[in-house]
Design an enzyme around this catalytic site. Structure first.
Site, mmCIF file in Angstrom:
data_model
loop_
_atom_site.group_PDB
_atom_site.id
_atom_site.type_symbol
_atom_site.label_atom_id
_atom_site.label_comp_id
_atom_site.label_asym_id
_atom_site.label_seq_id
_atom_site.Cartn_x
_atom_site.Cartn_y
_atom_site.Cartn_z
ATOM 1 N N THR A 1 0.813 -1.217 0.000
ATOM 2 C CA THR A 1 0.000 0.000 0.000
ATOM 3 C C THR A 1 0.848 1.271 0.000
ATOM 4 O O THR A 1 0.356 2.339 -0.351
ATOM 5 C CB THR A 1 -0.933 0.041 1.226
ATOM 6 N N HIS B 1 9.894 -1.409 1.570
ATOM 7 C CA HIS B 1 10.038 -1.541 3.024
ATOM 8 C C HIS B 1 9.949 -2.994 3.435
ATOM 9 O O HIS B 1 9.370 -3.824 2.726
ATOM 10 C CB HIS B 1 8.974 -0.710 3.756
ATOM 11 N N HIS C 1 8.797 -5.333 6.678
ATOM 12 C CA HIS C 1 8.106 -5.428 7.961
ATOM 13 C C HIS C 1 8.897 -6.381 8.858
ATOM 14 O O HIS C 1 9.188 -7.517 8.440
ATOM 15 C CB HIS C 1 6.700 -6.011 7.791
#
Ligand code: 5GP
Ligand code: ZN
Length: 110
Positions: A91, A96, A98
């Site tokens: 989104t 990135h 997590h």
């Protein structure tokens, strides 16, 4: 650049930072999906991991290892997830990783 995570690591949007070096920035996810949920980003803007070199990925993973070593996660375990593309749930289009843990997580297997 109109990028949420660029604005976060540049300090234009506040975040709960947990780690920073010359190349990598890490901060708490605003909507945690586990007791510990940290986002690690490379400061080079690219929409997803396809735009990161092996050196960049190595820098991010070195940062994750360094951070994890300062927490209980090193012993208790952790999961690293990278969504790449909207079909799998990406989104925010600044690559990135997590970092999830701090509790027992549901496995991927059936
Ligand atoms: P994705 O769905 O792209 O893999 O992950 C994006 C993550 O960014 C989501 O887990 C979401 O909760 C987090 N996020 C979205 N906006 C913000 C924000 O403004 N601040 C922080 N700290 N996290 C955010
Ligand atoms: Zn960006």
């Amino acid at each position: 650049m109109d990028c949420l995570f660029c604005k976060i690591f540049q300090g234009h949007i506040p975040s709960k930072k947990v780690y920073e070096d010359d190349n990598v920035f890490a901060f708490h996810d605003i909507s945690p999906m586990a007791k510990t949920h940290i986002l690690f980003i490379h400061k080079k803007h690219t929409a997803n991991v396809n735009g990161l070199s092996t050196i960049h990925v190595g820098q991010v993973f070195t940062a994750i290892k360094t951070y994890v070593a300062t927490t209980d996660l090193e012993k208790s375990g952790f999961r690293i997830v990278t969504n790449t593309g909207p079909d799998v749930g990406q989104t925010v289009f600044h690559a990135h990783f997590h970092l999830l843990g701090g509790e027992k997580l549901k496995g991927f297997g059936a």
